[in-house]
Design an enzyme around this catalytic site. Structure first.
Site, PDB file in Angstrom:
ATOM      1  N   HIS A 106       1.691   4.541  -2.876  1.00  0.00           N
ATOM      2  CA  HIS A 106       1.822   5.998  -2.679  1.00  0.00           C
ATOM      3  C   HIS A 106       3.202   6.472  -3.137  1.00  0.00           C
ATOM      4  CE1 HIS A 106      -1.897   6.769  -0.504  1.00  0.00           C
ATOM      5  NE2 HIS A 106      -1.629   5.859   0.418  1.00  0.00           N
ATOM      6  N   HIS A 118       0.826  -1.209   0.000  1.00  0.00           N
ATOM      7  CA  HIS A 118       0.000   0.000   0.000  1.00  0.00           C
ATOM      8  C   HIS A 118       0.863   1.263   0.000  1.00  0.00           C
ATOM      9  CE1 HIS A 118      -3.715   2.292   1.140  1.00  0.00           C
ATOM     10  NE2 HIS A 118      -2.811   3.108   1.656  1.00  0.00           N
ATOM     11  N   GLU A 119       1.786   1.335   0.949  1.00  0.00           N
ATOM     12  CA  GLU A 119       2.614   2.542   1.042  1.00  0.00           C
ATOM     13  C   GLU A 119       3.498   2.691  -0.197  1.00  0.00           C
ATOM     14  OE1 GLU A 119       1.743   4.689   3.126  1.00  0.00           O
ATOM     15  OE2 GLU A 119       0.511   3.328   4.341  1.00  0.00           O
ATOM     16  N   GLU A 179      -4.732   7.738  -3.022  1.00  0.00           N
ATOM     17  CA  GLU A 179      -5.235   6.467  -2.493  1.00  0.00           C
ATOM     18  C   GLU A 179      -5.544   5.483  -3.631  1.00  0.00           C
ATOM     19  OE1 GLU A 179      -4.850   6.026   0.574  1.00  0.00           O
ATOM     20  OE2 GLU A 179      -6.047   4.267   1.098  1.00  0.00           O
TER      21      GLU A 179
HETATM   22 ZN    ZN Z   1      -3.093   5.209   1.821  1.00  0.00          ZN
END
Ligand code: ZN
Length: 501
Positions: free
Chosen positions: A269, A265-266, A295
């Site tokens: 980003h 997830h990170e 996101e």
């Molecule tokens: Zn996030």
């Protein structure tokens, strides 16, 4: 000697570059506070951060910034410089519309509210936090009045995280999501009694988790020459410049999911921030365009890639090798079912792909009601629990697992929650578009190869930074506005198959 338009643009850029430097330095202090700072640094760091924030704010709202922006008005956003001036004006106006006293009031109120929220949650005592929320809300309403809006004060707050987003449009989006998700969740809940998630709980050596995560995100394309990974209680990604984009992760030695999916997830980003055109460095265009688009990138890598069959057909043997005791006897299909369990639960951050957006819908409706003053702080926990029951069929055990679970309201972040749902919806719209451009993407993922996907994202999303507002970007890339249809179709197809509906 008269100044030309070029002179003024150069001066504006120089000023914005210095503001960006101060903000990046402040970001580094924040990163350090969360990673390596000794406890004794807390008080000094709070002062350092406040001073740098004030300097950046003063430089932004300075009359000279206004003079330069006026001279460059109206900007032509079809050019890069015009887009830069447009974005700078947006930031300038947001900053100048809020009186200094109100900004200070909000920061004082939230500084006191955050520790109170921590204690309230630990004791599951709403009243400890309620008195602080009572002080924060009027300040939020006041900020909305100063910032300005056409239809609803909530729009003014929302716009701070998602430029151009409106409450009325979000209501339509959530209606569509609710109509698709609630029946899907009901039929899944009726279907399943077994504990599919068991394989994810067991002994998972931390060092092995870390090695495996690093291997995956290196394959994604995370550039270690321009980033690093450290440990924090709450994982995050911070882009100081496109040459220094850091992520953090947390490890649970008894549970595989938080680090495995948190790291992906990170990294989603981080790939966005690492991919911004270096020419936008030290300008307001030098980072992601909104929280929702950001996101979409993290959810795309975490869910569309990281929770897919093609991905695990390549990576699962390596995962089994890393954890022979926990996973040696767990087949690939069993593992795939485990990471895609749908189970309505109390806690948003642990929610699966299908139920997640209903957690957001609930928060969206409640915070709109709080801002409108149609719901009192006192009645909030009850309202929370009845919506949980209505949407997810779950009643929180206590307020710690209910209305007190998220930090956002104590930090004054009203209007932030919907960006999570926007990101989920957009992740599928973008992924579909990428696959229609490069139909080989799913096949490449089965080979642990992500270059076409990353190239598409770089070309269409990442490199533009904040040049386009979210609506413009989505229209430009997919030929239509944000659309829930592909997202709902994806969920129905994936989970319909998984749960044999
Ligand atoms: Zn996030």
């Amino acid at each position: 000697m008269t100044e030309t338009r070029e002179d003024k643009l150069r001066q504006l850029k120089e000023r914005l570059a210095q503001i960006s430097d101060v903000s990046s330095a402040n970001g580094l202090l924040m990163w350090d506070r969360q990673t390596y700072m000794p406890k004794g640094g807390v008080a000094g760091r709070a002062e350092q951060t406040a001073t740098l924030s004030r300097i950046a704010h003063e430089m932004l709202v300075d009359a000279e910034t206004g003079r330069l922006l006026d001279a460059l008005d109206p900007p032509d956003p079809s050019s890069e410089d015009g887009a830069l001036v447009r974005r700078a004006r947006r930031e300038y106006e947001k900053a100048t519309r809020l009186p200094g006293e109100l900004v200070a009031g909000i920061s004082r109120a939230t500084a006191l509210a955050e520790p109170a929220w921590v204690e309230a949650r630990a004791r599951s005592d709403w009243s400890l936090f309620a008195t602080h929320l009572e002080k924060i809300l009027p300040l939020q309403r006041e900020a909305a009045e100063h910032l300005g809006y056409e239809d609803h004060p909530y729009d003014a707050l929302l716009d701070g995280y998602e430029p151009g987003a409106r409450k009325a449009r979000l209501e339509r989006m959530f209606e569509e999501l609710k109509a698709g998700l609630v029946p899907l969740i009901r039929s899944i809940s009726a279907r399943d009694g077994e504990d599919r998630e068991a394989p994810l709980h067991g002994a998972f050596d931390e060092a092995a988790q870390e090695r495996f995560g690093e291997e995956v995100i290196t394959r994604f394309g995370y550039d270690w020459e321009r980033g690093r990974q450290d440990r924090t209680v709450h994982p995050f990604c911070i882009g100081l410049t496109s040459g220094d984009v850091r992520i953090t992760t947390r490890f649970d030695p008894r549970w595989l999911s938080p680090a495995l999916f948190g790291t992906m997830h990170e990294t989603g980003h981080a790939l966005y921030e690492q991919g911004v055109d270096p020419a936008y460095a030290r300008t307001p265009l030098g980072g992601g365009t909104s929280m929702g688009v950001h996101e979409s990138q993290s959810r795309l890598w975490e869910n569309l890639v990281g929770r897919s069959r093609p991905f695990w057909s390549h990576f699962y043997p390596g995962l089994q090798e890393a954890f022979p005791e926990a996973l040696g006897g767990v087949g690939g299909e069993e593992f795939y079912r485990a990471i895609n369990v749908v189970s309505p639960s109390e806690i948003r951050v642990e929610a699966d792909e299908v139920t997640y957006n209903l957690h957001i819908l609930l928060r969206f409706e409640l915070e709109v009601a709080l801002i409108e003053d149609s719901l009192s702080v006192e009645d909030l926990p009850t309202a929370w629990n009845s919506k949980m029951e209505e949407y997810l069929g779950v009643t929180p055990e206590n307020d710690a697992n209910g209305a007190l679970q998220d930090v956002h309201w104590s930090a004054g972040l009203f209007g932030y929650f919907p960006t999570y749902a926007i990101g989920n919806v957009l992740s599928v719209q973008l992924f579909d578009e990428a696959v229609s451009t490069y139909p080989a993407i799913p096949e490449q993922i089965t080979e642990g190869e992500f270059s076409s996907l990353l190239e598409w994202l770089r070309e269409n999303i990442h490199r533009h930074g904040s040049r386009y507002y979210p609506d413009e970007l989505i229209q430009r890339v997919t030929g239509r506005p944000l659309d829930t249809a592909p997202y709902l179709e994806y969920l129905k197809s994936k989970f319909g198959e998984l749960y044999e509906l």
